[in-house]
Design an enzyme around this catalytic site. Structure first.
Site, mmCIF file in Angstrom:
data_model
loop_
_atom_site.group_PDB
_atom_site.id
_atom_site.type_symbol
_atom_site.label_atom_id
_atom_site.label_comp_id
_atom_site.label_asym_id
_atom_site.label_seq_id
_atom_site.Cartn_x
_atom_site.Cartn_y
_atom_site.Cartn_z
ATOM 1 N N SER A 146 0.775 -1.124 -0.004
ATOM 2 C CA SER A 146 -0.066 0.122 -0.157
ATOM 3 C C SER A 146 0.949 1.308 0.019
ATOM 4 O O SER A 146 2.276 1.209 0.634
ATOM 5 C CB SER A 146 -0.929 -0.031 1.237
ATOM 6 O OG SER A 146 -1.500 1.258 1.483
ATOM 7 N N TYR A 159 -2.140 -1.041 10.645
ATOM 8 C CA TYR A 159 -2.276 -1.191 9.233
ATOM 9 C C TYR A 159 -1.060 -0.781 8.422
ATOM 10 O O TYR A 159 -0.339 -1.665 7.767
ATOM 11 C CB TYR A 159 -3.391 -0.336 8.703
ATOM 12 C CG TYR A 159 -3.588 -0.641 7.086
ATOM 13 C CD1 TYR A 159 -4.320 -1.491 6.731
ATOM 14 C CD2 TYR A 159 -3.190 0.390 6.174
ATOM 15 C CE1 TYR A 159 -4.603 -1.821 5.411
ATOM 16 C CE2 TYR A 159 -3.265 0.008 4.842
ATOM 17 C CZ TYR A 159 -4.075 -0.813 4.277
ATOM 18 O OH TYR A 159 -4.355 -0.985 3.132
HETATM 19 N N1 LIG Z 1 -8.515 0.307 -1.640
HETATM 20 C C1 LIG Z 1 -7.561 0.814 -1.511
HETATM 21 O O1 LIG Z 1 -7.486 2.114 -1.544
HETATM 22 C C2 LIG Z 1 -6.272 0.444 -0.867
HETATM 23 C C3 LIG Z 1 -5.025 1.065 -1.017
HETATM 24 C C4 LIG Z 1 -3.868 0.513 -0.667
HETATM 25 C C5 LIG Z 1 -3.796 -0.938 -0.515
HETATM 26 N N2 LIG Z 1 -4.803 -1.499 -0.366
HETATM 27 C C6 LIG Z 1 -4.854 -2.960 -0.241
HETATM 28 O O2 LIG Z 1 -5.223 -3.681 -1.468
HETATM 29 C C7 LIG Z 1 -5.785 -5.070 -1.023
HETATM 30 C C8 LIG Z 1 -7.229 -5.026 -1.469
HETATM 31 O O3 LIG Z 1 -8.157 -4.175 -1.238
HETATM 32 P P1 LIG Z 1 -9.544 -3.655 -1.779
HETATM 33 O O4 LIG Z 1 -9.903 -2.149 -1.551
HETATM 34 O O5 LIG Z 1 -9.710 -4.317 -3.016
HETATM 35 O O6 LIG Z 1 -10.335 -4.515 -0.717
HETATM 36 P P2 LIG Z 1 -11.804 -5.182 -0.545
HETATM 37 O O7 LIG Z 1 -12.184 -5.029 0.719
HETATM 38 O O8 LIG Z 1 -12.578 -4.249 -1.854
HETATM 39 O O9 LIG Z 1 -11.684 -6.341 -1.035
HETATM 40 C C9 LIG Z 1 -11.020 -7.469 -0.112
HETATM 41 C C10 LIG Z 1 -11.129 -8.693 -0.364
HETATM 42 O O10 LIG Z 1 -10.453 -9.604 0.377
HETATM 43 C C11 LIG Z 1 -11.220 -10.573 0.882
HETATM 44 N N3 LIG Z 1 -10.819 -10.948 2.310
HETATM 45 C C12 LIG Z 1 -10.492 -10.236 3.341
HETATM 46 N N4 LIG Z 1 -10.270 -10.924 4.470
HETATM 47 C C13 LIG Z 1 -9.780 -12.290 3.868
HETATM 48 C C14 LIG Z 1 -9.221 -13.044 4.533
HETATM 49 N N5 LIG Z 1 -8.629 -13.156 5.781
HETATM 50 N N6 LIG Z 1 -8.926 -14.108 3.729
HETATM 51 C C15 LIG Z 1 -9.248 -14.167 2.506
HETATM 52 N N7 LIG Z 1 -9.822 -13.235 1.908
HETATM 53 C C16 LIG Z 1 -10.177 -11.937 2.393
HETATM 54 C C17 LIG Z 1 -12.490 -10.068 1.241
HETATM 55 O O11 LIG Z 1 -13.879 -10.760 1.088
HETATM 56 C C18 LIG Z 1 -12.784 -9.218 -0.291
HETATM 57 O O12 LIG Z 1 -13.109 -9.922 -1.283
HETATM 58 C C19 LIG Z 1 -5.674 -4.950 0.495
HETATM 59 O O13 LIG Z 1 -4.639 -5.502 0.913
HETATM 60 C C20 LIG Z 1 -5.790 -3.555 0.866
HETATM 61 O O14 LIG Z 1 -5.061 -3.384 2.366
HETATM 62 C C21 LIG Z 1 -6.187 -1.369 -0.681
#
Ligand SMILES: NC(=O)c1ccc[n+]([C@@H]2O[C@H](COP(=O)([O-])OP(=O)(O)OC[C@H]3O[C@@H](n4cnc5c(N)ncnc54)[C@H](O)[C@@H]3O)[C@@H](O)[C@H]2O)c1
Length: 255
Positions: A146, A159
């Protein structure tokens, strides 16, 4: 310009693959010809996406798995290899965000939860992917860090600690596997329009206008823009790229 890849005959493994940037990456891999294992805590959503893809003649398998449980991760990798015959590419993307908190008040339960999914989950996923990839002598892994892996975040010590940790693990494994045919990189997404960000907005944790104002490119990222970076890192076009933490953040961390 449209960039296309041909991953026919290759297998991809995407954790957190049923929503957000994971789902966008699953779709992109499948459309590029890969057989894709959709690994998610939400098994119904994973199955729904797998059905959508197989309905189009693409190759997909849904596996219900909590990445914070190493046994479940090991079983998910085994199921993928059994179904598709190998493991070539992985996007270790599953992660969770918790509401911001004064660090003097962060509970150990909250810390353990976020470390369990975001850091232990990536560690366990890499470990079991590597067991297969070291036998093959080939593979490409992308871990999801991230902008929180590169800078601090007010109220987000747990986080950001996990996302910094993902980079330490990524670089260490890249060093160890540099001469063994396996490349390991990380993407560092900025603020991307996914269900996670929608929940943060709905919960009043994130002000979309303020978020956009803080991004030099002046907009949120799209899940497909993370998928594009992951596919490039997994492709032969990135054959000399390993151990990298790639910001995909509209220059947020360039400030
Ligand atoms: N959206 C953002 O702005 C952002 C920015 C930087 C990093 N991230 C990182 O990107 C990744 C994806 O984020 P996103 O925004 O697509 O999230 P999201 O919440 O939209 O989707 C996450 C997915 O992961 C699954 N999940 C959650 N916990 C889990 C577990 N214990 N085991 C298996 N699956 C699990 C959920 O069911 C969901 O399908 C994450 O690691 C998040 O920290 C997101």
């Amino acid at each position: 310009m449209t960039v296309t890849y041909d991953f026919t005959g290759k297998t991809a493994f995407v954790t957190g693959g049923s929503a957000g940037m994971g789902a966008a990456t699953v779709r992109a891999f499948a459309e590029a010809g890969a057989a894709v294992a959709i690994i998610d805590l939400d098994g119904d959503a994973a199955q729904k996406l797998a059905n959508e893809l197989t309905g189009k003649g693409l190759k997909a398998l849904a596996v219900t798995c909590d990445v914070s449980d190493e046994d479940q991760v090991a079983a998910a990798v085994r199921a993928t290899v059994e179904a598709f015959g190998g493991l070539d590419m992985a996007f270790n993307n599953a992660g969770v965000m918790l509401p911001p908190v004064d660090s003097a008040d962060e509970t150990s339960e909250a810390f353990d939860k976020i470390v369990g999914v975001n850091l232990r989950g990536v560690w366990a996923s890499m470990k079991h992917e590597l067991k297969q990839m070291r036998e093959q002598g080939s593979g490409a892994i992308v871990n999801c860090s991230s902008l929180g892996g590169l800078v601090g975040g007010d109220g987000r010590a747990g986080y950001h600690a996990t996302k910094h940790g993902v980079l330490g693990a990524t670089k260490s494994v890249a060093l160890q596997y540099g001469q063994r045919g396996v490349r390991v990189n990380a993407v560092c997404p900025g603020t991307i329009a996914t269900p996670m960000v929608e929940r943060m907005t709905a919960g009043g944790e994130l002000d979309p206008k303020g978020a956009v104002a803080a991004i030099p490119m002046g907009r949120l990222g799209r899940p497909e823009e993370i998928a594009a970076a992951v596919l490039w890192l997994c492709s032969d076009a990135a054959s000399y790229v390993t151990g990298v933490a790639l910001p995909v953040d509209g220059a947020y961390t360039a400030q």
